[in-house]
Design an enzyme around this catalytic site. Structure first.
Site, short mmCIF file in Angstrom:
data_model
loop_
_atom_site.label_atom_id
_atom_site.label_comp_id
_atom_site.label_asym_id
_atom_site.label_seq_id
_atom_site.Cartn_x
_atom_site.Cartn_y
_atom_site.Cartn_z
N ASN A 107 0.86 -1.19 0.00
CA ASN A 107 0.00 0.00 0.00
C ASN A 107 0.89 1.24 0.00
O ASN A 107 2.03 1.19 0.47
CB ASN A 107 -0.86 0.00 1.27
CG ASN A 107 -1.81 1.19 1.33
OD1 ASN A 107 -2.44 1.54 0.34
ND2 ASN A 107 -1.91 1.83 2.49
N HIS A 109 0.74 5.16 1.47
CA HIS A 109 -0.03 6.01 2.37
C HIS A 109 0.63 7.39 2.40
O HIS A 109 1.85 7.49 2.51
CB HIS A 109 -0.07 5.40 3.78
CG HIS A 109 -0.89 6.22 4.74
ND1 HIS A 109 -2.28 6.22 4.69
CD2 HIS A 109 -0.54 7.07 5.72
CE1 HIS A 109 -2.74 7.04 5.63
NE2 HIS A 109 -1.70 7.58 6.27
N SER A 136 4.66 6.82 2.54
CA SER A 136 5.25 5.52 2.90
C SER A 136 4.65 4.43 2.02
O SER A 136 3.45 4.41 1.79
CB SER A 136 4.92 5.16 4.36
OG SER A 136 5.30 6.19 5.24
N ASP A 145 -3.18 1.15 7.90
CA ASP A 145 -2.03 2.02 7.62
C ASP A 145 -0.86 1.72 8.54
O ASP A 145 -0.23 2.61 9.13
CB ASP A 145 -2.44 3.50 7.74
CG ASP A 145 -3.49 3.88 6.72
OD1 ASP A 145 -3.48 3.29 5.62
OD2 ASP A 145 -4.35 4.73 7.03
C1 GAR Z 1 -2.64 8.89 -2.82
O1 GAR Z 1 -2.17 10.09 -2.26
C2 GAR Z 1 -2.49 7.75 -1.82
O2 GAR Z 1 -1.33 7.88 -1.03
C3 GAR Z 1 -3.73 7.91 -0.99
O3 GAR Z 1 -4.74 8.25 -1.91
C4 GAR Z 1 -4.16 8.94 -3.02
C5 GAR Z 1 -4.59 8.23 -4.27
O4 GAR Z 1 -4.19 8.93 -5.41
N1 GAR Z 1 -4.02 6.71 -0.27
C6 GAR Z 1 -4.50 6.68 0.98
O5 GAR Z 1 -4.81 7.69 1.60
C7 GAR Z 1 -4.65 5.29 1.58
N2 GAR Z 1 -4.76 5.35 3.00
P1 GAR Z 1 -4.18 8.20 -6.83
O6 GAR Z 1 -5.56 7.56 -7.00
O7 GAR Z 1 -3.99 9.30 -7.82
O8 GAR Z 1 -3.08 7.18 -6.86
#
Ligand code: GAR
Length: 217
Positions: A107, A109, A136, A145
């Site tokens: 994942n 985060h 991370s 997370d």
């Molecule tokens: C990213 O910033 C990712 O780190 C976050 O959602 C966004 C997705 O962007 N994920 C989380 O918050 C998970 N806990 P993307 O769809 O453009 O890759």
């Protein structure tokens, strides 16, 4: 040839970065499928236009998390993936699902874990007054997370930053460290020892996206 399945909920820019790196760097891997939990996930169009199988398992069609996760796992497993990649997949996963993919699910985060799990991480960072924030990449465990950290990127928090400004700065680093971490997995270079991840042969598992002189607080 390793098989990858990527799960998204929306934009899918991390998925895009991984698909591009896999192709441009000729990884010994193939993105077998991109699966979304929302039919309107924008990233599905990118995947389809790159000849990748796409599918939707709409969580709203299931009465509880267990049944959603069971349907999702069945679909994922039909692609026999070596690695499942959560790329902005905004669902809390059941322990059974997480255990099924133990050691083979990553994942990303948007915080320097273990700081700021959960949502609104950029607001959390601003509220806490930290001077460094970041992203991370970690193996997924049943604790939300949390899990063995494969790579982290740090960015400075600057005077006048808003959550949106921080999000943009952090996202740019996600697009670097996430494909890198997936490549290490594909190359068979990651070993797990409790919460520690060893990379062999070693190279920096961190990135500092610093600012130029004169910027910042
Ligand atoms: C990213 O910033 C990712 O780190 C976050 O959602 C966004 C997705 O962007 N994920 C989380 O918050 C998970 N806990 P993307 O769809 O453009 O890759």
């Amino acid at each position: 040839m390793k098989k990858l399945v990527i799960l998204i909920s929306g934009r899918g820019s991390n998925m895009e970065a991984i698909v591009r790196a896999c192709s441009n760097e000729a990884w010994p891997a193939q993105v077998a499928a991109v699966i979304a939990n929302r039919p309107d996930a924008a990233g599905l169009a990118f995947a389809a236009s790159h000849g990748i199988a796409t599918a939707v398992v709409d969580h709203r069609q299931f009465p509880d998390r267990e049944r959603f996760d069971a349907a999702l796992a069945e679909l994922i497993d039909s692609f026999s993936p070596d690695l499942v990649i959560l790329a902005g997949f905004m669902r809390v996963l059941t322990p059974g699902f997480v255990d099924h993919y133990a050691g083979r699910m990553l994942n990303v985060h948007p915080s320097l874990l273990p700081s700021f799990p959960g949502l609104k991480t950029h607001q959390q960072a601003l509220d806490a007054g930290v001077r460094l924030h970041g992203a991370s990449v970690h193996f997924v465990t049943s604790q939300l997370d949390h899990g063995p950290i494969v790579a982290q990127a740090a960015v400075p928090v600057q005077a006048g930053d808003t959550p949106a400004m921080l999000a943009e700065r952090v996202l740019a680093t996600e697009h670097i460290i996430y494909p890198r971490a997936v490549r290490w997995f594909v190359e068979g270079r990651l070993a797990l020892d409790g919460l520690r991840v060893t990379l062999t042969p070693p190279e920096p598992q961190w990135l500092f996206a610093g600012h130029t002189a004169g910027e910042g607080a």
